[in-house]
Design an enzyme around this catalytic site. Sequence first.
Site, PDB file in Angstrom:
ATOM      1  N   GLN A   1       2.404  -6.149   5.574  1.00  9.73           N
ATOM      2  CA  GLN A   1       2.573  -5.802   4.187  1.00  9.73           C
ATOM      3  C   GLN A   1       3.987  -6.174   3.730  1.00  9.73           C
ATOM      4  O   GLN A   1       4.708  -6.810   4.479  1.00  9.73           O
ATOM      5  CB  GLN A   1       2.283  -4.324   3.981  1.00  9.73           C
ATOM      6  CG  GLN A   1       0.838  -3.954   4.378  1.00  9.73           C
ATOM      7  CD  GLN A   1       0.356  -2.611   3.828  1.00  9.73           C
ATOM      8  OE1 GLN A   1       0.997  -1.984   2.998  1.00  9.73           O
ATOM      9  NE2 GLN A   1      -0.806  -2.154   4.313  1.00  9.73           N
TER      10      GLN A   1
ATOM     11  N   GLU B   1      -5.674  -9.267   3.488  1.00  8.95           N
ATOM     12  CA  GLU B   1      -4.901  -8.538   4.520  1.00  8.95           C
ATOM     13  C   GLU B   1      -4.851  -9.441   5.732  1.00  8.95           C
ATOM     14  O   GLU B   1      -5.899  -9.782   6.298  1.00  8.95           O
ATOM     15  CB  GLU B   1      -5.561  -7.201   4.887  1.00  8.95           C
ATOM     16  CG  GLU B   1      -5.464  -6.175   3.775  1.00  8.95           C
ATOM     17  CD  GLU B   1      -5.940  -4.777   4.191  1.00  8.95           C
ATOM     18  OE1 GLU B   1      -5.874  -4.440   5.395  1.00  8.95           O
ATOM     19  OE2 GLU B   1      -6.370  -4.032   3.287  1.00  8.95           O
TER      20      GLU B   1
ATOM     21  N   TYR C   1      -6.449  -9.127  11.314  1.00 14.46           N
ATOM     22  CA  TYR C   1      -5.175  -8.738  11.928  1.00 14.46           C
ATOM     23  C   TYR C   1      -5.053  -9.377  13.301  1.00 14.46           C
ATOM     24  O   TYR C   1      -6.027  -9.416  14.071  1.00 14.46           O
ATOM     25  CB  TYR C   1      -5.063  -7.212  12.028  1.00 14.46           C
ATOM     26  CG  TYR C   1      -4.774  -6.585  10.679  1.00 14.46           C
ATOM     27  CD1 TYR C   1      -3.492  -6.615  10.154  1.00 14.46           C
ATOM     28  CD2 TYR C   1      -5.782  -6.011   9.920  1.00 14.46           C
ATOM     29  CE1 TYR C   1      -3.210  -6.072   8.897  1.00 14.46           C
ATOM     30  CE2 TYR C   1      -5.517  -5.468   8.668  1.00 14.46           C
ATOM     31  CZ  TYR C   1      -4.222  -5.508   8.166  1.00 14.46           C
ATOM     32  OH  TYR C   1      -3.948  -4.979   6.932  1.00 14.46           O
TER      33      TYR C   1
ATOM     34  N   GLU D   1       0.840  -1.199   0.000  1.00 13.66           N
ATOM     35  CA  GLU D   1       0.000   0.000   0.000  1.00 13.66           C
ATOM     36  C   GLU D   1       0.877   1.252   0.000  1.00 13.66           C
ATOM     37  O   GLU D   1       2.021   1.224   0.464  1.00 13.66           O
ATOM     38  CB  GLU D   1      -0.886  -0.026   1.264  1.00 13.66           C
ATOM     39  CG  GLU D   1      -1.821   1.171   1.380  1.00 13.66           C
ATOM     40  CD  GLU D   1      -2.897   0.977   2.452  1.00 13.66           C
ATOM     41  OE1 GLU D   1      -2.777   0.046   3.274  1.00 13.66           O
ATOM     42  OE2 GLU D   1      -3.867   1.766   2.455  1.00 13.66           O
TER      43      GLU D   1
ATOM     44  N   ASN E   1     -12.415  -1.519  -1.083  1.00 14.96           N
ATOM     45  CA  ASN E   1     -11.675  -2.094   0.043  1.00 14.96           C
ATOM     46  C   ASN E   1     -12.371  -1.687   1.335  1.00 14.96           C
ATOM     47  O   ASN E   1     -12.721  -0.506   1.504  1.00 14.96           O
ATOM     48  CB  ASN E   1     -10.237  -1.561   0.069  1.00 14.96           C
ATOM     49  CG  ASN E   1      -9.535  -1.879   1.394  1.00 14.96           C
ATOM     50  OD1 ASN E   1      -9.204  -3.029   1.669  1.00 14.96           O
ATOM     51  ND2 ASN E   1      -9.326  -0.864   2.227  1.00 14.96           N
ATOM     52  N   GLU E   2     -12.566  -2.625   2.216  1.00 14.55           N
ATOM     53  CA  GLU E   2     -13.155  -2.331   3.532  1.00 14.55           C
ATOM     54  C   GLU E   2     -14.283  -1.299   3.412  1.00 14.55           C
ATOM     55  O   GLU E   2     -14.298  -0.280   4.111  1.00 14.55           O
ATOM     56  CB  GLU E   2     -12.081  -1.879   4.536  1.00 14.55           C
ATOM     57  CG  GLU E   2     -11.074  -2.977   4.835  1.00 14.55           C
ATOM     58  CD  GLU E   2     -10.215  -2.752   6.079  1.00 14.55           C
ATOM     59  OE1 GLU E   2     -10.280  -1.683   6.695  1.00 14.55           O
ATOM     60  OE2 GLU E   2      -9.458  -3.688   6.425  1.00 14.55           O
TER      61      GLU E   2
HETATM   62  O1  AHR Z   1      -2.985  -2.525   6.279  1.00 18.03           O
HETATM   63  C1  AHR Z   1      -3.327  -1.313   6.855  1.00 18.03           C
HETATM   64  C2  AHR Z   1      -4.815  -0.991   6.720  1.00 18.03           C
HETATM   65  O2  AHR Z   1      -5.565  -1.945   7.421  1.00 18.03           O
HETATM   66  C3  AHR Z   1      -5.381  -1.029   5.339  1.00 18.03           C
HETATM   67  O3  AHR Z   1      -5.165   0.140   4.645  1.00 18.03           O
HETATM   68  C4  AHR Z   1      -6.836  -1.234   5.579  1.00 18.03           C
HETATM   69  O4  AHR Z   1      -7.488  -1.892   4.522  1.00 18.03           O
HETATM   70  C5  AHR Z   1      -6.862  -2.012   6.886  1.00 18.03           C
HETATM   71  O5  AHR Z   1      -7.752  -1.474   7.790  1.00 18.03           O
END
Ligand code: AHR
Length: 530
Positions: A383, A334, A271, A57, A204-205
């Site tokens: 990432q 992600e 995450y 990103e 995205n999201e």
């Molecule tokens: O990876 C960082 C961020 O996490 C991304 O931009 C977003 O899609 C997610 O919330």
Amino acid sequence: MIRALRPAGRLAAAVLLAGTALGGTMAFAAAPSATVTVQADHPGPVIAKEIYGQFAEHLGTQIYGGIWVGPDSPIPNIHGYRKDVVEALKALHVPVVRWPGGCFADEYHWRDGIGPRERRPVIVNTNWGGVEENNAFGTHEFMDFSELIGAGTYVNGNLGSGSVREMADWVAYMTADNHGSLVQERRANGRDKPWTLNWFAVGNEVWGCGGNMTADYYADLLRQTRTFLKPGAGQPTKFIAVGPSDDDTAWTETIMARAAKEIDALSMHYYDVASLNSVPKGTWKVKGSATDFNETEWFASIFGAYQIGTYISHHSAIMDKYDPEKRVALVVDEWGTWHDPTPGSNPGFLQQQNTVRDAVVAAISLNIFHAHADRVRMANIAQMVNVLQAMILTDGPRMVLTPTYHVFDMYKGFQGATSLPVAVTGPDYSQGGRTVPAVSASAGRGTDGVTRLALTNVDPNKAAPVQVRLAGLKAGKVTGRILTGPAMNSDNTFDHPQTVVPADFGDAKLSGDTVSVTLPAKSVVVLELK
Ligand code: AHR
């Protein structure tokens, strides 16, 4: 207790039975604390190489400084891409890169990033630190970068603040080979033939930074937008819908019910945040240090890593209802650890150090993706460089490979391998009344014919003796590599880049259909059986 790491469908019972039988025949050899059965005679689905994808990103120093330094930089580069990073990524056989975001994607207008660089507009990256973005790295730079490192391409469209026309034009600009004005423009900008666009995401999201939409509203927009996205002839482009975060099964249900026919894949984000996996549960605000943590926080991260398997099972079960043929892939585009930013760094840059803990989380996650290879057909670690659970860190001209990079390197033989069902029995690793399996495992037969077995001991204190039974496989030789470090928080720094690096592992002994191995505490091992 037997824990089957999701042996393929109807094999589950057979593998569980095999595990039980094992208890009767093997448990007594050297009183092993763990047994692993590899069902080599019941191969499962192919592990898509794209499970080893990465996410890049426009965030912090990832693109600018980490990947792109420009052709005039004193840092050695190939047409502007830093040479050391390109070489490290090539060595990893990166199968696909996702770009340009993330949250950045829904504020990205692709026309800002084409044409002569000196004429491209400067915008503000409102999501990540409010810094200036000069658009020097745009569509041509991304597509050429992917070609340079030999990776497939995954472009994330702007649904949140863009238009249907903008997205449709972008797809045509990248992929068409006709005489339309978009193609002429691309040619004038230096690219004659279309690039290959493997994946394209519609937003995205969108439930958060991508527009704060409801699932129903998004399903309508998705159906509308998808109608106008028309890649050039012969393109393999697959379309991805925004999917759930974590365990949001209601989102999955709505999108699958209302738009499954329109898409090739549904994304999922997860995450691993130590504070959120702690008891009592903490907050996003204070996630926990990347390097200065205790065993309770270690456990929370390991617990969080296993959690993704549960969530994938939930989403897969819903997808099975609407798509029993498994045409629509679940792509975990992600995933990874998210710790507090490195002290002294811009908090908006999401910079964090990477330790043995991150390596163990990566290994558990990859084992889980292998076990779900029937549905999970792409994953992109968040990432690639200098951001979150990065593979590579850079500082000016210096570069260091993280423990996570080394896990991906050790696992690269699993790309495109045929998964082999694996069942693991006890022991547990416990903390504060919660338990997880101490040994995480997966297996596959590589495209080179080699059978690989990945074994991770998540316990930071105790070695784990393991007896591996190879059902339906006659091997003559076992070799291996191991990744560990002196401490839970050992890392690789610019001054000491070799603290956590893979080493040859000679402690696995093959006898008939059994491999005996003792996994050191907090270690990741990959064995090759030939
Ligand atoms: O990876 C960082 C961020 O996490 C991304 O931009 C977003 O899609 C997610 O919330």
